[in-house]
Design a protein around this motif. Structure first.
Motif, short mmCIF file in Angstrom:
data_model
loop_
_atom_site.label_atom_id
_atom_site.label_comp_id
_atom_site.label_asym_id
_atom_site.label_seq_id
_atom_site.Cartn_x
_atom_site.Cartn_y
_atom_site.Cartn_z
N CYS A 295 -32.29 -0.37 11.10
CA CYS A 295 -31.10 -0.12 11.91
C CYS A 295 -30.09 0.67 11.08
O CYS A 295 -30.12 0.61 9.85
CB CYS A 295 -30.51 -1.42 12.42
SG CYS A 295 -29.35 -2.21 11.30
N PRO A 296 -29.22 1.43 11.73
CA PRO A 296 -28.29 2.28 10.97
C PRO A 296 -27.11 1.49 10.40
O PRO A 296 -26.30 2.07 9.69
CB PRO A 296 -27.82 3.28 12.02
CG PRO A 296 -27.93 2.57 13.31
CD PRO A 296 -29.11 1.65 13.18
N THR A 297 -27.02 0.22 10.73
CA THR A 297 -25.92 -0.69 10.39
C THR A 297 -24.66 -0.37 11.21
O THR A 297 -24.49 0.75 11.66
CB THR A 297 -25.53 -0.73 8.88
OG1 THR A 297 -24.70 0.37 8.59
CG2 THR A 297 -26.75 -0.76 8.00
N GLY A 330 -30.30 -5.29 11.03
CA GLY A 330 -29.09 -5.90 10.49
C GLY A 330 -28.62 -7.13 11.23
O GLY A 330 -27.87 -7.93 10.68
N CYS A 331 -28.99 -7.28 12.49
CA CYS A 331 -28.51 -8.44 13.24
C CYS A 331 -29.38 -8.67 14.46
O CYS A 331 -30.35 -7.97 14.69
CB CYS A 331 -27.05 -8.23 13.65
SG CYS A 331 -26.88 -7.13 15.05
N ILE A 332 -28.99 -9.63 15.24
CA ILE A 332 -29.82 -10.04 16.39
C ILE A 332 -29.42 -9.34 17.67
O ILE A 332 -30.04 -9.55 18.70
CB ILE A 332 -29.73 -11.56 16.61
CG1 ILE A 332 -28.28 -11.95 16.93
CG2 ILE A 332 -30.24 -12.31 15.41
CD1 ILE A 332 -28.15 -13.35 17.47
N ASN A 334 -29.14 -5.93 18.70
CA ASN A 334 -30.09 -4.94 19.19
C ASN A 334 -31.42 -5.00 18.46
O ASN A 334 -32.36 -4.33 18.82
CB ASN A 334 -29.50 -3.53 19.03
CG ASN A 334 -28.30 -3.33 19.90
OD1 ASN A 334 -28.25 -3.84 21.02
ND2 ASN A 334 -27.30 -2.63 19.39
N GLY A 335 -31.46 -5.75 17.39
CA GLY A 335 -32.64 -5.78 16.54
C GLY A 335 -33.95 -6.00 17.26
O GLY A 335 -34.88 -5.21 17.11
N PRO A 336 -34.08 -7.04 18.06
CA PRO A 336 -35.40 -7.32 18.64
C PRO A 336 -35.95 -6.17 19.47
O PRO A 336 -37.12 -5.80 19.33
CB PRO A 336 -35.13 -8.56 19.50
CG PRO A 336 -33.97 -9.22 18.85
CD PRO A 336 -33.11 -8.10 18.34
S1 SF4 Z 1 -26.10 -3.95 16.22
FE1 SF4 Z 1 -27.20 -5.05 14.60
S2 SF4 Z 1 -29.20 -4.03 14.57
FE2 SF4 Z 1 -27.81 -2.62 15.63
S3 SF4 Z 1 -26.92 -1.31 14.06
FE3 SF4 Z 1 -25.51 -3.02 14.25
S4 SF4 Z 1 -26.21 -4.45 12.67
FE4 SF4 Z 1 -27.91 -3.01 13.01
#
Ligand code: SF4
Length: 438
Positions: A295-297, A330-332, A334-336
């Motif tokens: 992910c781009p963070t 980085g997180c839940i 959009n990650g899945p």
């Molecule tokens: S929402 Fe979560 S997965 Fe998407 S860029 Fe931000 S930290 Fe990364």
């Protein structure tokens, strides 16, 4: 994606370093149609060829990075002399880049080089070119003819032809330049054809990506030789990457191009890595090694993901050979969805990382242990694939319900967990997600 343009096929190499085929799709000398070879990735050494140990070390580093062919400059006799000691120590086909003096080409051929690169702007004497052609023919070596923008010159007697050719192109400056390239190629290749020599690869590089696209497109209509694509003087990696990918990606997606070199003013290993990633991304080569999704963070991040991704890339590319798809998210939120199809995935949150292998949660570790644990999981998964106990890209488990929402931290985590629990966010991914502290 367009189908690959059929060309003649050229082979570089020998039994010791291996053979690399370039182009294909047209019938060979026996009348059989050849399959187009996978698009190969080339690069060029940055040091002095006469510095033998350093040159060997650089070639071996580029080979380890995945270069299919490595080119070296041979401006002086001491460089071609050095080739005699360099070539036996490397395991990749070597191209001698000859500028200005045809004798260097003859010496490089004697030294055992696998291909010659000639520049019509610099070596144009018919008798000299013929000598090089005959020497290559005697040893079955191909020649690249490179009409790069920087080395071709205007010729007054070609004005009418240039004007006629220029009408094909988008503007006068480019039209003029491209017309010179094509005229040079026609003149030069006549000498090759007179010698009944067809093992030729063509390049027509420019520093302007649009000129590169137009030049190769036009050349592909006029000549049936394989094409070596490149943007010359593309600059440092940071900007050269964009210039190269715009031109080479456009051409390759259009079916044009058989071998590529991305040129940067930096370590040539980057040229190889980015060239390979380009052909993998377009599906023109079977990927070797890990495919990394990250992910781009953003403002939701809770670990140092940018450093983590760099470390994961270095570790996994050095230690995992199979094309395992690995997601570092980085997180839940959009990650899945974005990690869909990954074989191994890590989702970070609250200074921890939760690791999944084909949808199965296998670990929940503190941030400082994420890298090591991810590597262990990737290697174990690779071993299972090699033993036939798992398959790449196989989805095993659908969504795993999140841990109790009460255990979660901030509000957005709770919202995301609720959405996941409602069943709408995973998009059918095989990568499951659990959030919470442990
Ligand atoms: S929402 Fe979560 S997965 Fe998407 S860029 Fe931000 S930290 Fe990364």
């Amino acid at each position: 994606m367009n189908a690959r343009r059929p060309t003649r096929q050229v082979t570089i190499g020998d039994a010791r370093v291996g053979f690399v085929k370039i182009g294909g799709g047209k019938p060979d000398a026996s009348g059989r149609a050849t399959e187009p070879a996978p698009v190969s990735v080339q690069t060029m050494t940055t040091g002095y060829t006469y510095d033998i140990d350093a040159c060997v070390a650089e070639i071996n580093r580029l080979t380890a990075a995945g270069a299919d062919v490595v080119r070296v400059a041979v401006p002086e006799k001491k460089d071609t002399e050095a080739l005699k000691r360099i070539i036996p120590q490397v395991r990749v086909p070597i191209v001698a880049d000859v500028h200005f003096h045809f004798q260097r080409a003859l010496e490089a051929i004697e030294a055992g080089v696998h291909k010659i690169r000639l520049n019509p702007g610099n070596i144009s004497d018919r008798a000299q070119v013929t000598d090089v052609i005959q020497a290559c023919k005697a040893r079955g070596l191909p020649i690249r003819v490179g009409v790069n923008e920087g080395s071709i010159i205007e010729r007054k007697d070609k004005e009418r032809r240039l004007k006629e050719l220029g009408a094909f192109f988008s503007d006068n400056r480019r039209g003029y330049l491209l017309a010179i390239m094509i005229t040079k190629l026609e003149e030069y290749l006549d000498v090759f054809y007179e010698q009944d020599f067809y093992d030729v690869v063509i390049s027509a590089k420019s520093m302007d990506p649009v000129t590169v696209i137009e030049a190769y497109t036009e050349i592909s209509k006029r000549f049936d030789h394989p094409l070596h694509l490149g943007v010359t003087h593309a600059g440092p990696k940071e900007t050269g990457c964009i210039r190269s990918v715009v031109a080479l990606g456009t051409l390759l997606a259009g079916g044009i191009g058989d071998t590529i070199r991305i040129s940067y003013a930096s370590d040539a290993v980057y040229e190889v890595e980015d060239g390979l990633e380009l052909v993998y991304s377009l599906g023109l080569r079977e990927r070797k090694g890990v495919e990394l999704i990250a992910c781009p963070t953003c403002g939701r991040i809770q670990v140092d993901l940018i450093s983590l991704v760099q470390d994961v890339r270095k570790k996994l590319s050095a230690e995992v050979a199979l094309p395992i798809k690995v997601a570092v998210m980085g997180c839940i939120v959009n990650g899945p969805g974005e990690a869909e199809g990954a074989d191994v995935a890590v989702f970070a949150g609250d200074r921890r990382g939760i690791i999944y292998v084909q949808g199965e949660r296998v670990a929940n570790v503190p941030e400082e242990q994420i890298l090591d644990r991810l590597l262990i999981e990737c290697k174990q998964f690779e071993a299972r694939v090699q033993r036939g106990e798992a398959r790449l890209g196989e989805k095993k488990v659908d969504i795993v319900p999140p841990d109790p929402i009460g255990a979660l931290g901030s509000g957005w985590e709770k919202m995301a967990a609720e959405k996941l629990r409602a069943g709408g966010e995973d998009g059918g991914t095989g990568v499951a997600l659990t959030v919470g502290r442990s």
